[in-house]
Scaffold this motif. Structure first.
Motif, PDB file in Angstrom:
ATOM      1  N   UNK A 151      48.311 108.034 -64.725  1.00 15.99           N
ATOM      2  CA  UNK A 151      47.601 107.248 -63.465  1.00 15.99           C
ATOM      3  C   UNK A 151      47.230 107.913 -62.378  1.00 15.99           C
ATOM      4  N   UNK A 152      48.058 108.842 -61.666  1.00 15.82           N
ATOM      5  CA  UNK A 152      47.683 109.740 -60.533  1.00 15.82           C
ATOM      6  C   UNK A 152      46.576 110.517 -60.567  1.00 15.82           C
ATOM      7  N   UNK A 153      46.005 111.146 -61.881  1.00 11.76           N
ATOM      8  CA  UNK A 153      44.907 111.786 -61.781  1.00 11.76           C
ATOM      9  C   UNK A 153      43.600 110.766 -61.668  1.00 11.76           C
ATOM     10  N   UNK A 154      43.776 109.561 -62.153  1.00 10.82           N
ATOM     11  CA  UNK A 154      42.545 108.645 -62.009  1.00 10.82           C
ATOM     12  C   UNK A 154      42.295 108.192 -60.699  1.00 10.82           C
ATOM     13  N   UNK A 155      43.477 108.109 -59.813  1.00 14.50           N
ATOM     14  CA  UNK A 155      43.480 107.524 -58.546  1.00 14.50           C
ATOM     15  C   UNK A 155      42.848 108.915 -57.695  1.00 14.50           C
ATOM     16  N   UNK A 156      43.490 110.119 -57.850  1.00 13.52           N
ATOM     17  CA  UNK A 156      43.027 111.079 -57.050  1.00 13.52           C
ATOM     18  C   UNK A 156      41.445 111.291 -57.427  1.00 13.52           C
ATOM     19  N   UNK A 157      41.052 111.416 -58.647  1.00 10.13           N
ATOM     20  CA  UNK A 157      39.643 111.511 -58.952  1.00 10.13           C
ATOM     21  C   UNK A 157      38.607 110.639 -58.206  1.00 10.13           C
ATOM     22  N   UNK A 158      39.089 109.360 -58.106  1.00 10.37           N
ATOM     23  CA  UNK A 158      38.170 108.412 -57.127  1.00 10.37           C
ATOM     24  C   UNK A 158      38.099 108.908 -55.806  1.00 10.37           C
ATOM     25  N   UNK A 159      39.299 109.184 -55.288  1.00  7.51           N
ATOM     26  CA  UNK A 159      39.450 109.705 -53.987  1.00  7.51           C
ATOM     27  C   UNK A 159      38.317 110.894 -53.727  1.00  7.51           C
ATOM     28  N   UNK A 160      38.259 111.858 -54.756  1.00  5.16           N
ATOM     29  CA  UNK A 160      37.631 113.111 -54.609  1.00  5.16           C
ATOM     30  C   UNK A 160      36.188 112.814 -54.794  1.00  5.16           C
ATOM     31  N   UNK A 161      35.934 111.648 -55.635  1.00  2.00           N
ATOM     32  CA  UNK A 161      34.557 111.408 -55.699  1.00  2.00           C
ATOM     33  C   UNK A 161      33.518 110.776 -54.630  1.00  2.00           C
ATOM     34  N   UNK A 162      34.641 110.164 -53.622  1.00  6.06           N
ATOM     35  CA  UNK A 162      33.940 109.895 -52.365  1.00  6.06           C
ATOM     36  C   UNK A 162      33.667 110.963 -51.407  1.00  6.06           C
ATOM     37  N   UNK A 163      34.134 112.216 -51.363  1.00  9.07           N
ATOM     38  CA  UNK A 163      34.182 113.301 -50.717  1.00  9.07           C
ATOM     39  C   UNK A 163      33.241 114.332 -51.187  1.00  9.07           C
ATOM     40  N   UNK A 164      33.036 114.294 -52.765  1.00 14.12           N
ATOM     41  CA  UNK A 164      32.204 115.325 -53.314  1.00 14.12           C
ATOM     42  C   UNK A 164      30.729 115.141 -52.725  1.00 14.12           C
ATOM     43  N   UNK A 165      30.270 114.015 -52.469  1.00 14.40           N
ATOM     44  CA  UNK A 165      28.659 113.838 -52.281  1.00 14.40           C
ATOM     45  C   UNK A 165      28.446 114.217 -51.001  1.00 14.40           C
ATOM     46  N   UNK A 166      29.129 113.736 -49.759  1.00 15.82           N
ATOM     47  CA  UNK A 166      28.885 114.303 -48.427  1.00 15.82           C
ATOM     48  C   UNK A 166      29.181 115.812 -48.240  1.00 15.82           C
ATOM     49  N   UNK A 167      30.068 116.432 -49.155  1.00 16.48           N
ATOM     50  CA  UNK A 167      30.369 117.847 -49.213  1.00 16.48           C
ATOM     51  C   UNK A 167      29.365 118.825 -49.719  1.00 16.48           C
ATOM     52  N   UNK A 168      28.623 118.042 -50.850  1.00 12.97           N
ATOM     53  CA  UNK A 168      27.865 118.647 -51.670  1.00 12.97           C
ATOM     54  C   UNK A 168      28.506 119.684 -52.448  1.00 12.97           C
ATOM     55  N   UNK A 169      29.719 119.435 -52.905  1.00 13.26           N
ATOM     56  CA  UNK A 169      30.469 120.377 -53.682  1.00 13.26           C
ATOM     57  C   UNK A 169      30.757 119.909 -55.042  1.00 13.26           C
ATOM     58  N   UNK A 170      29.769 120.647 -55.895  1.00 12.28           N
ATOM     59  CA  UNK A 170      29.948 120.498 -57.504  1.00 12.28           C
ATOM     60  C   UNK A 170      31.234 120.541 -58.171  1.00 12.28           C
ATOM     61  N   UNK A 171      31.972 121.638 -57.670  1.00 11.01           N
ATOM     62  CA  UNK A 171      33.331 122.048 -58.249  1.00 11.01           C
ATOM     63  C   UNK A 171      34.173 120.670 -58.092  1.00 11.01           C
ATOM     64  N   UNK A 172      34.164 120.209 -56.724  1.00 12.00           N
ATOM     65  CA  UNK A 172      35.006 119.193 -56.464  1.00 12.00           C
ATOM     66  C   UNK A 172      34.693 117.755 -57.152  1.00 12.00           C
ATOM     67  N   UNK A 173      33.335 117.865 -57.581  1.00  6.70           N
ATOM     68  CA  UNK A 173      32.803 116.606 -58.308  1.00  6.70           C
ATOM     69  C   UNK A 173      33.222 116.700 -59.690  1.00  6.70           C
TER      70      UNK A 173
END
Length: 332
Positions: A151-173
């Motif tokens: 469960x935790x990775x799925x929640x964390x993953x969705x939170x990171x996705x919201x930040x990956x685009x504005x940061x333009x960080x493909x490692x984070x995505x």
């Protein structure tokens, strides 16, 4: 006389981007902490299940993207120097490459390893353990651990996705995308454990192969993106599906310069930021003055925080690679 300040000489980010980056760093540290607990719990209930072992290896591999992100972000903060005049932003791309290569290699190994278990018709078994004086089937503990840790990775993953685009960080995505799909790993491993309990010896190996294929797919997708970035391919969106909008924005800006007949740019993705090499064909040779070129350069730098460095060159004709149809006929 003090030296003139140029934006490329420092690594300052807009406040909203700095806040997003700080939040992303915290999420990655939280991910590492969560993974540490997950790896220990899964290891304690591994048993003889190939699917569980493969899921455990995937959990170990999941450490690589967050660590690569944290290392890459730390290195990018180093200012440009005479030795590294373009800064250290390529470290994000190199971190992406390392992550992708690890996923590709381990995905391939796990497919071969799990496939061999299927070919040799290996019959895994799951026994029982003593808990508080009662014998409990280890499979129930396996399933419980898989559900709780999935469960935790799925929640964390969705939170990171919201930040990956504005940061333009493909490692984070890439990390976020892997986390978001971790429920598939838990589901596949659970199916393998249940299959063993029902006497379906092949279910465990098949579940392991499904997990391994997922790892391999992530590796291939990210390896392509990382290599393309390091090979100076045209910048794309963080999901690598479309050309980045800044490509068109930069070209549109150069074409609208009043003193230019036509203009276009080569844009290079340096990891989180872009470098722009712009070419403009002036209406007459005398209009491309240093002041006008410098003013246009500063306007491009202000267009978006991701534009980190700009070079503008007045030319008689555009480089052949930029002589596309969309640039022809755009005279003012």
């Amino acid at each position: 006389m003090s030296a003139q300040h140029h934006p490329v000489d420092d690594e300052q980010l807009p406040p909203e981007i700095t806040r997003a980056l700080t939040r992303a760093v915290r999420l990655e540290w939280l991910t590492i902490g969560t993974l540490a607990v997950t790896v220990i719990l899964v290891f304690l209930v591994l048993g003889n299940s190939q699917a569980m072992k493969t899921a455990w290896v995937e959990d170990l591999l999941s450490f690589i993207p967050p660590i690569a992100f944290l290392v890459g972000v730390r290195i990018t903060r180093r200012p440009a120097t005479a030795k590294h005049p373009f800064g250290h932003h390529r470290s994000v791309g190199m971190a992406h490459l390392v992550s992708a290569t690890a996923l590709l290699v381990m995905g391939t190994y796990l497919i071969v390893d799990s496939g061999s278990k299927l070919i040799t018709v290996e019959h895994p078994s799951i026994g029982g353990i003593q808990l508080f004086g009662t014998t409990v089937w280890l499979g129930w503990l396996m399933i419980g651990v898989l559900v709780v840790t999935g469960i935790p990775p799925v929640i964390l993953g969705r939170m990171k996705l919201k930040l990956a685009t504005p940061l333009h960080n493909k490692v984070l995505f890439a990390d976020a995308d892997m986390n978001k799909a971790d429920w598939m790993t838990s589901a596949a491993a659970t199916a393998g454990v249940i299959g063993i309990g029902l006497g379906w010896w092949w279910a465990d190996a098949v579940a392991a192969i499904v997990i391994a294929v997922s790892i391999l797919r992530d590796g291939i997708t990210n390896l392509r993106a990382a290599v393309a970035g390091l090979a100076d391919a045209r910048p794309t969106t963080v999901d690598n599906k479309e050309p980045h909008p800044l490509n068109a924005d930069v070209d549109a800006f150069l074409r609208q310069l009043e003193w230019a007949r036509v203009g276009a740019a080569r844009v290079r993705d340096e990891g989180q930021v872009f470098q722009v090499e712009g070419f403009v064909v002036p209406r007459t040779p005398d209009v491309a003055t240093p002041d006008r070129l410098d003013a246009a350069r500063k306007q491009l730098l202000a267009l978006d925080w991701k534009i980190r460095d700009v070079v503008l060159i007045p030319v008689n004709t555009l480089p052949r690679v930029l002589e596309a149809e969309e640039f022809e006929g755009h005279s003012h």
